[in-house]
Design an enzyme around this catalytic site. Structure first.
Site, PDB file in Angstrom:
ATOM      1  N   ARG A   1      -3.942   4.697  -3.417  1.00 55.57           N
ATOM      2  CA  ARG A   1      -5.255   4.827  -2.762  1.00 55.57           C
ATOM      3  C   ARG A   1      -5.581   6.337  -2.457  1.00 55.57           C
ATOM      4  NH1 ARG A   1      -8.088  -0.149  -1.118  1.00 55.57           N
ATOM      5  NH2 ARG A   1      -7.134  -1.986  -2.204  1.00 55.57           N
TER       6      ARG A   1
ATOM      7  N   ASP B   1     -15.222  17.698  18.289  1.00 54.26           N
ATOM      8  CA  ASP B   1     -16.784  17.633  18.546  1.00 54.26           C
ATOM      9  C   ASP B   1     -16.896  17.226  20.158  1.00 54.26           C
ATOM     10  OD1 ASP B   1     -16.489  15.414  16.603  1.00 54.26           O
ATOM     11  OD2 ASP B   1     -17.599  14.674  18.339  1.00 54.26           O
TER      12      ASP B   1
ATOM     13  N   HIS C   1       0.807  -1.204  -0.025  1.00 53.21           N
ATOM     14  CA  HIS C   1      -0.357  -0.105   0.048  1.00 53.21           C
ATOM     15  C   HIS C   1       0.827   1.396  -0.033  1.00 53.21           C
ATOM     16  CE1 HIS C   1      -2.520  -3.246   1.670  1.00 53.21           C
ATOM     17  NE2 HIS C   1      -3.140  -2.646   1.035  1.00 53.21           N
TER      18      HIS C   1
ATOM     19  N   GLY D   1      -4.521  13.037  15.700  1.00 53.23           N
ATOM     20  CA  GLY D   1      -6.033  12.803  15.130  1.00 53.23           C
ATOM     21  C   GLY D   1      -6.989  13.620  15.612  1.00 53.23           C
ATOM     22  N   THR D   2      -8.233  13.379  15.356  1.00 51.04           N
ATOM     23  CA  THR D   2      -9.383  14.130  15.797  1.00 51.04           C
ATOM     24  C   THR D   2     -10.029  13.239  16.826  1.00 51.04           C
ATOM     25  OG1 THR D   2     -10.843  13.611  13.960  1.00 51.04           O
ATOM     26  CG2 THR D   2      -9.500  15.815  13.871  1.00 51.04           C
TER      27      THR D   2
HETATM   28  O1  R1P Z   1      -9.242  12.635  12.203  1.00 50.83           O
HETATM   29  P1  R1P Z   1      -8.652  11.275  12.091  1.00 50.83           P
HETATM   30  O2  R1P Z   1      -7.121  11.077  12.324  1.00 50.83           O
HETATM   31  O3  R1P Z   1      -9.113  10.625  10.988  1.00 50.83           O
HETATM   32  O4  R1P Z   1      -9.395  10.821  13.436  1.00 50.83           O
HETATM   33  C1  R1P Z   1     -10.726  10.441  13.748  1.00 50.83           C
HETATM   34  O5  R1P Z   1     -11.466  11.046  12.690  1.00 50.83           O
HETATM   35  C2  R1P Z   1     -12.252   9.674  11.942  1.00 50.83           C
HETATM   36  C3  R1P Z   1     -13.621   9.950  12.090  1.00 50.83           C
HETATM   37  O6  R1P Z   1     -14.067  10.999  11.543  1.00 50.83           O
HETATM   38  C4  R1P Z   1     -11.643   8.709  12.452  1.00 50.83           C
HETATM   39  O7  R1P Z   1     -10.487   8.087  11.915  1.00 50.83           O
HETATM   40  C5  R1P Z   1     -11.405   9.128  13.957  1.00 50.83           C
HETATM   41  O8  R1P Z   1     -10.139   8.336  14.573  1.00 50.83           O
HETATM   42  O1  URA Z   2     -16.750  11.925  17.660  1.00 49.39           O
HETATM   43  C1  URA Z   2     -15.767  11.546  17.275  1.00 49.39           C
HETATM   44  C2  URA Z   2     -14.997  12.616  16.553  1.00 49.39           C
HETATM   45  C3  URA Z   2     -13.897  12.133  16.131  1.00 49.39           C
HETATM   46  N1  URA Z   2     -13.563  11.053  15.840  1.00 49.39           N
HETATM   47  C4  URA Z   2     -14.416   9.860  16.210  1.00 49.39           C
HETATM   48  O2  URA Z   2     -14.166   8.895  16.065  1.00 49.39           O
HETATM   49  N2  URA Z   2     -15.501  10.420  16.994  1.00 49.39           N
END
Ligand code: R1P
Ligand code: URA
Length: 236
Positions: free
Chosen positions: A43, A204, A4, A89-90
């Protein structure tokens, strides 16, 4: 080359940032790295290498969820000898004292994924951050005066669920936030004897009515998290 990732051996640095969103990878490379080049577009999962404060570093999108990040982490460690992996990440805020745009250092990760239960039947394996990375990230984040939390998170197998009751209960037991990848990152890092840490920005809040961040913010900002991750990655 791996299945990948199309980079040649040697094109990926031994320290790497791992956003889920490949456009966040591009933003990090364009905004923070010098002399960066793109080594992967397989990808659409973009990967870049450049330098930060004179040190070689890469950034690779991993996609969403445990199956996707597991592919990239396996290939980065096994085919490209990556030794230090920092997820940027988020996440969704869970505990009441966590607010939108706060930064979270994930000390450990609970999960509802079946992956570790099939690895270790009848054992609740506890995927854990590398302490040296965690300690350094906490030191750097505190110096930047960023709203910072360190604690446990949930790596969930699903984003949408019929009821959030179980997530609420996990919050009552100290879980700060929910995302979808860290338990796999920490488990694979432990397996291969390399260092890993997850740093998250709260995009959020699941149980409060604070306004969510926008998609543009999620792709292209969250600079506190990125600065902490980059400075942690280059500290030796
Ligand atoms: O913003 P990323 O790094 O993708 O992380 C969060 O956002 C995604 C979900 O919207 C999932 O991958 C979660 O872990
Ligand atoms: O609510 C959320 C926001 C970001 N990522 C998640 O997995 N959940």
């Amino acid at each position: 080359m791996s299945i990948h990732i199309e980079a040649k051996h040697g094109e990926i640095a031994d320290r790497i940032l791992l956003p889920g969103d490949p456009l966040r990878a591009r933003y990090i490379a364009e905004t923070y790295l010098d002399n960066s080049f793109q080594y992967n577009s397989v990808r659409g999962m973009l990967g870049f290498t450049g330098t930060y404060k004179g040190k070689r570093i890469s950034v690779q999108g991993t996609g969403m969820g445990i199956p996707s990040i597991s592919i990239y982490v396996n290939e980065l460690i096994r085919s490209y000898d990556v030794k230090k992996l920092i997820r940027v990440g988020t996440c969704g805020g869970v505990r009441a004292d966590v607010h939108v745009r706060d930064v979270i250092l994930a000390m450990s990760s609970a999960t509802d994924s079946a992956v570790n239960h099939s690895l270790f039947p009848n054992i609740d394996y506890a995927p854990t951050a590398d302490f040296a990375l965690l300690h350094e990230a906490y030191r750097i984040g505190s110096k930047l005066k960023v709203p910072l939390h360190a604690g446990s998170i949930l790596s969930a197998d699903v984003f949408y669920r019929d009821s959030m009751d179980i997530v609420k209960k996990l919050g009552e037991y100290g879980i700060l936030a929910v995302e979808m990848e860290t338990s796999a990152l920490y488990t694979l890092a432990a397996k291969y004897g390399v260092q890993a840490l997850t740093i998250l920005t709260v995009s959020d809040h699941i149980f409060s009515d604070e306004p969510d961040t926008t998609a543009a913010e999620r792709q292209t900002t969250f600079n506190d998290m990125i600065k902490i991750a980059l400075d942690t990655a280059i500290a030796d």
